[in-house]
Design a protein around this motif. Structure first.
Motif, PDB file in Angstrom:
ATOM      1  N   VAL A 172       0.458  -3.662  -4.176  1.00 41.85           N
ATOM      2  CA  VAL A 172       1.286  -3.052  -3.223  1.00 41.85           C
ATOM      3  C   VAL A 172       1.748  -3.560  -2.043  1.00 41.85           C
ATOM      4  N   ILE A 173       3.029  -3.699  -1.814  1.00 40.77           N
ATOM      5  CA  ILE A 173       3.447  -4.311  -0.475  1.00 40.77           C
ATOM      6  C   ILE A 173       4.146  -3.465   0.453  1.00 40.77           C
ATOM      7  N   SER A 174       3.794  -2.726   1.665  1.00 41.56           N
ATOM      8  CA  SER A 174       4.182  -1.688   2.476  1.00 41.56           C
ATOM      9  C   SER A 174       4.490  -2.403   3.742  1.00 41.56           C
ATOM     10  N   PRO A 175       5.341  -1.655   4.665  1.00 33.51           N
ATOM     11  CA  PRO A 175       5.814  -2.107   5.972  1.00 33.51           C
ATOM     12  C   PRO A 175       4.396  -1.517   6.973  1.00 33.51           C
ATOM     13  N   LEU A 176       4.307  -2.221   8.100  1.00 33.60           N
ATOM     14  CA  LEU A 176       3.098  -1.707   9.085  1.00 33.60           C
ATOM     15  C   LEU A 176       3.822  -0.251   9.555  1.00 33.60           C
ATOM     16  N   GLY A 177       2.634   0.555   9.864  1.00 30.41           N
ATOM     17  CA  GLY A 177       2.901   1.880  10.118  1.00 30.41           C
ATOM     18  C   GLY A 177       3.454   3.007   9.109  1.00 30.41           C
ATOM     19  N   SER A 178       3.757   2.512   7.983  1.00 30.93           N
ATOM     20  CA  SER A 178       4.101   3.285   6.940  1.00 30.93           C
ATOM     21  C   SER A 178       3.049   4.240   6.082  1.00 30.93           C
ATOM     22  N   ASN A 179       3.238   5.282   5.431  1.00 31.24           N
ATOM     23  CA  ASN A 179       2.248   5.952   4.729  1.00 31.24           C
ATOM     24  C   ASN A 179       2.192   5.369   3.114  1.00 31.24           C
ATOM     25  N   VAL A 180       1.133   5.239   2.727  1.00 29.33           N
ATOM     26  CA  VAL A 180       1.016   4.539   1.387  1.00 29.33           C
ATOM     27  C   VAL A 180       0.228   5.539   0.464  1.00 29.33           C
ATOM     28  N   ILE A 181       0.495   5.591  -0.834  1.00 31.20           N
ATOM     29  CA  ILE A 181      -0.407   6.534  -1.456  1.00 31.20           C
ATOM     30  C   ILE A 181      -0.680   5.688  -2.972  1.00 31.20           C
ATOM     31  N   LEU A 182      -2.138   5.619  -3.228  1.00 28.03           N
ATOM     32  CA  LEU A 182      -2.458   4.671  -4.246  1.00 28.03           C
ATOM     33  C   LEU A 182      -2.976   5.501  -5.342  1.00 28.03           C
ATOM     34  N   ARG A 183      -2.879   5.344  -6.756  1.00 30.70           N
ATOM     35  CA  ARG A 183      -3.184   6.443  -7.619  1.00 30.70           C
ATOM     36  C   ARG A 183      -3.666   5.486  -9.167  1.00 30.70           C
ATOM     37  N   CYS A 184      -4.513   5.979  -9.397  1.00 30.82           N
ATOM     38  CA  CYS A 184      -5.272   5.361 -10.854  1.00 30.82           C
ATOM     39  C   CYS A 184      -5.494   6.551 -11.878  1.00 30.82           C
ATOM     40  N   ASP A 185      -5.373   6.356 -13.019  1.00 37.08           N
ATOM     41  CA  ASP A 185      -5.660   7.316 -14.112  1.00 37.08           C
ATOM     42  C   ASP A 185      -6.961   6.654 -14.955  1.00 37.08           C
ATOM     43  N   ALA A 186      -7.669   7.479 -15.427  1.00 39.00           N
ATOM     44  CA  ALA A 186      -8.745   7.067 -16.084  1.00 39.00           C
ATOM     45  C   ALA A 186      -9.107   7.989 -17.433  1.00 39.00           C
ATOM     46  N   SER A 187      -9.578   7.442 -18.757  1.00 43.50           N
ATOM     47  CA  SER A 187      -9.528   8.044 -19.643  1.00 43.50           C
ATOM     48  C   SER A 187     -10.902   7.927 -20.287  1.00 43.50           C
ATOM     49  N   GLY A 188     -11.612   8.739 -20.948  1.00 42.72           N
ATOM     50  CA  GLY A 188     -12.882   8.546 -21.675  1.00 42.72           C
ATOM     51  C   GLY A 188     -13.442   9.765 -21.698  1.00 42.72           C
ATOM     52  N   TYR A 189     -14.769   9.833 -22.954  1.00 42.37           N
ATOM     53  CA  TYR A 189     -15.369  10.952 -23.079  1.00 42.37           C
ATOM     54  C   TYR A 189     -16.922  10.571 -22.797  1.00 42.37           C
ATOM     55  N   PRO A 190     -17.604  11.345 -22.133  1.00 39.16           N
ATOM     56  CA  PRO A 190     -17.105  12.546 -21.430  1.00 39.16           C
ATOM     57  C   PRO A 190     -15.960  12.240 -20.286  1.00 39.16           C
ATOM     58  N   THR A 191     -15.366  13.316 -19.825  1.00 41.45           N
ATOM     59  CA  THR A 191     -14.371  13.025 -18.784  1.00 41.45           C
ATOM     60  C   THR A 191     -15.090  12.246 -17.625  1.00 41.45           C
ATOM     61  N   PRO A 192     -14.438  11.117 -17.320  1.00 41.94           N
ATOM     62  CA  PRO A 192     -15.154  10.381 -16.412  1.00 41.94           C
ATOM     63  C   PRO A 192     -14.876  10.674 -14.993  1.00 41.94           C
ATOM     64  N   THR A 193     -15.821  10.191 -14.020  1.00 39.45           N
ATOM     65  CA  THR A 193     -15.710  10.521 -12.480  1.00 39.45           C
ATOM     66  C   THR A 193     -15.110   9.235 -12.013  1.00 39.45           C
ATOM     67  N   LEU A 194     -14.132   9.466 -10.851  1.00 44.18           N
ATOM     68  CA  LEU A 194     -13.496   8.317 -10.354  1.00 44.18           C
ATOM     69  C   LEU A 194     -14.075   8.265  -8.829  1.00 44.18           C
ATOM     70  N   THR A 195     -14.125   7.157  -8.476  1.00 47.30           N
ATOM     71  CA  THR A 195     -14.425   6.461  -7.034  1.00 47.30           C
ATOM     72  C   THR A 195     -13.871   5.512  -6.410  1.00 47.30           C
ATOM     73  N   TRP A 196     -13.232   5.711  -5.346  1.00 49.26           N
ATOM     74  CA  TRP A 196     -12.471   4.307  -4.657  1.00 49.26           C
ATOM     75  C   TRP A 196     -13.515   3.633  -3.740  1.00 49.26           C
ATOM     76  N   ILE A 197     -13.533   2.231  -3.978  1.00 53.16           N
ATOM     77  CA  ILE A 197     -14.361   1.407  -3.246  1.00 53.16           C
ATOM     78  C   ILE A 197     -13.418   0.601  -2.340  1.00 53.16           C
ATOM     79  N   LYS A 198     -13.762   0.986  -0.937  1.00 58.60           N
ATOM     80  CA  LYS A 198     -13.288   0.088   0.152  1.00 58.60           C
ATOM     81  C   LYS A 198     -13.398   0.682   1.456  1.00 58.60           C
ATOM     82  N   THR A 199     -13.887  -0.216   2.237  1.00 60.11           N
ATOM     83  CA  THR A 199     -14.178   0.147   3.516  1.00 60.11           C
ATOM     84  C   THR A 199     -12.936   0.529   4.419  1.00 60.11           C
TER      85      THR A 199
END
Length: 360
Positions: free
Chosen positions: A222-249
């Motif tokens: 993703v390339i975005s201009p300085l000062g803009s608003n950004v939305i990052l999304r991911c989808d996961a599938s698996g059984y049992p339904t997975p739990t998602l975690t974002w890793i970034k300081t």
């Protein structure tokens, strides 16, 4: 240490004359059909309570008030269709709970919230058909998230009409893994494709289908201009339904939601991004089968605008010989005004005393 055992077939209610120092109480093979509120309130030293093979159909949620020392509760061989799981809060040291051979048809997910110290749970020989994924997530820690030594939990699930779904399959797989936190009393669980069908053993093919876990980001770069608003999304599938975690300081807001069983999506919202928000974000999915993750790289473009300081307005001081200078002095009509005028145009006090003000 007082032990009390009663097997009177004519007894139809919980006795109220049990000695207060009783440590172990066994009421077995009686006509007791219900356990009322605060039925054992005076037995604060009770550690073992057996209410087995009676005719109990209901247990009040506050039946076990004041049983803070209780370690073992057995209700095997009764007629219970439901169990008041929230009542376990009154027994903080309970480790063994036996509900074998009842008529329980469902296990609510919130039951796991009250099983913190339970290391032996027998639900065998009931009418259970499904095991909620949320129950497993709450009671059993995910792989890699266990702190300290693994606390093994013995679980009895056999002799129930389980449906062949991924929750029960994953639990069977987990119990077979080395160092697992769950131990099944009987690993050969029988299940059926639908209610009413004859039982069949869970197969490895069924287990492999349930162990698939994948993560798919909406974009990997993703390339975005300085000062803009950004939305990052991911989808996961698996059984049992997975739990998602974002890793970034970084500081960001996270929203996670499950659209249907087996699929979950998550987004993070970055508002007014700066250069420190740039970098790699990893979307990590976890369930009982393991972990999987996908990276998203964010690049911030643009130059920050520097605020320019306001221009200084220079005031030109007229020379002593100019006509503007003489008019300036004449404008001040009195001696005090004359002095103020001379001071304002930057003359030294010594020179100002030598000059004379022009009077009207």
């Amino acid at each position: 240490m007082t032990l009390v055992q009663c097997s009177d077939p004519g007894l139809s209610a919980v006795p109220i004359n049990v000695p207060a120092d009783t440590v172990k109480l066994r009421l077995e093979k009686t006509l007791i059909s219900r356990v009322p509120r605060a039925a054992f309130y005076n037995l604060s030293e009770l550690r073992f309570l057996w209410l087995t093979y009676n005719s109990i159909t209901s247990v009040h949620p506050s039946s076990f008030v004041n049983l803070k020392a209780l370690r073992e509760l057995r209700l095997d061989g009764n007629l219970l269709t439901t169990f008041p799981w929230e009542g376990l809060r009154d027994m903080p040291h309970l480790q063994t709970l036996g509900l074998h051979n009842n008529r329980l048809s469902s296990l609510p997910a919130h039951a796991a919230l009250f099983l913190h110290n339970i290391t032996y749970l027998d639900l065998s020989s009931n009418r259970l058909t499904i095991l909620p994924a949320e129950f497993l997530d709450l009671w059993f820690p995910l792989p890699g998230l266990q702190e300290g030594p693994v606390q093994r939990k013995i679980l009895g699930l056999h002799d129930n009409p389980w449906l062949c779904d991924c929750q029960i399959s994953m639990l069977t797989s987990l119990s077979m893994s080395f160092g697992s936190s769950v131990v099944l009393m009987d690993q050969l669980l029988m299940c059926s494709r639908s209610l009413g069908q004859s039982g069949m053993l869970l197969t490895q093919a069924e287990l492999s289908r349930c162990m698939r876990l994948s993560v798919q980001p909406a974009a990997t770069r993703v390339i975005s201009p300085l000062g803009s608003n950004v939305i990052l999304r991911c989808d996961a599938s698996g059984y049992p339904t997975p739990t998602l975690t974002w890793i970034k300081t970084s500081s960001y807001s996270v929203m996670q939601e499950s659209t249907r069983v087996g699929v979950r999506w998550s987004i993070i919202s970055l508002n007014g991004i700066s250069y420190k928000d740039a970098g790699e974000y990893r979307c990590q999915a976890r369930n009982m089968a393991g972990t999987s993750e996908a990276p998203i790289k964010l690049k911030v473009m643009g130059v920050s605008r520097l605020s320019r300081p306001p221009k200084k307005i220079s005031r030109k001081i007229p020379s002593k010989s100019s006509s503007k200078y003489r008019k300036k002095l004449m404008f001040e009509s009195d001696s005090e005004g004359c002095k103020r005028g001379l001071d304002r145009i930057g003359l030294e006090r010594e020179e100002s005393r030598k000059l004379k003000c022009f009077l009207n």
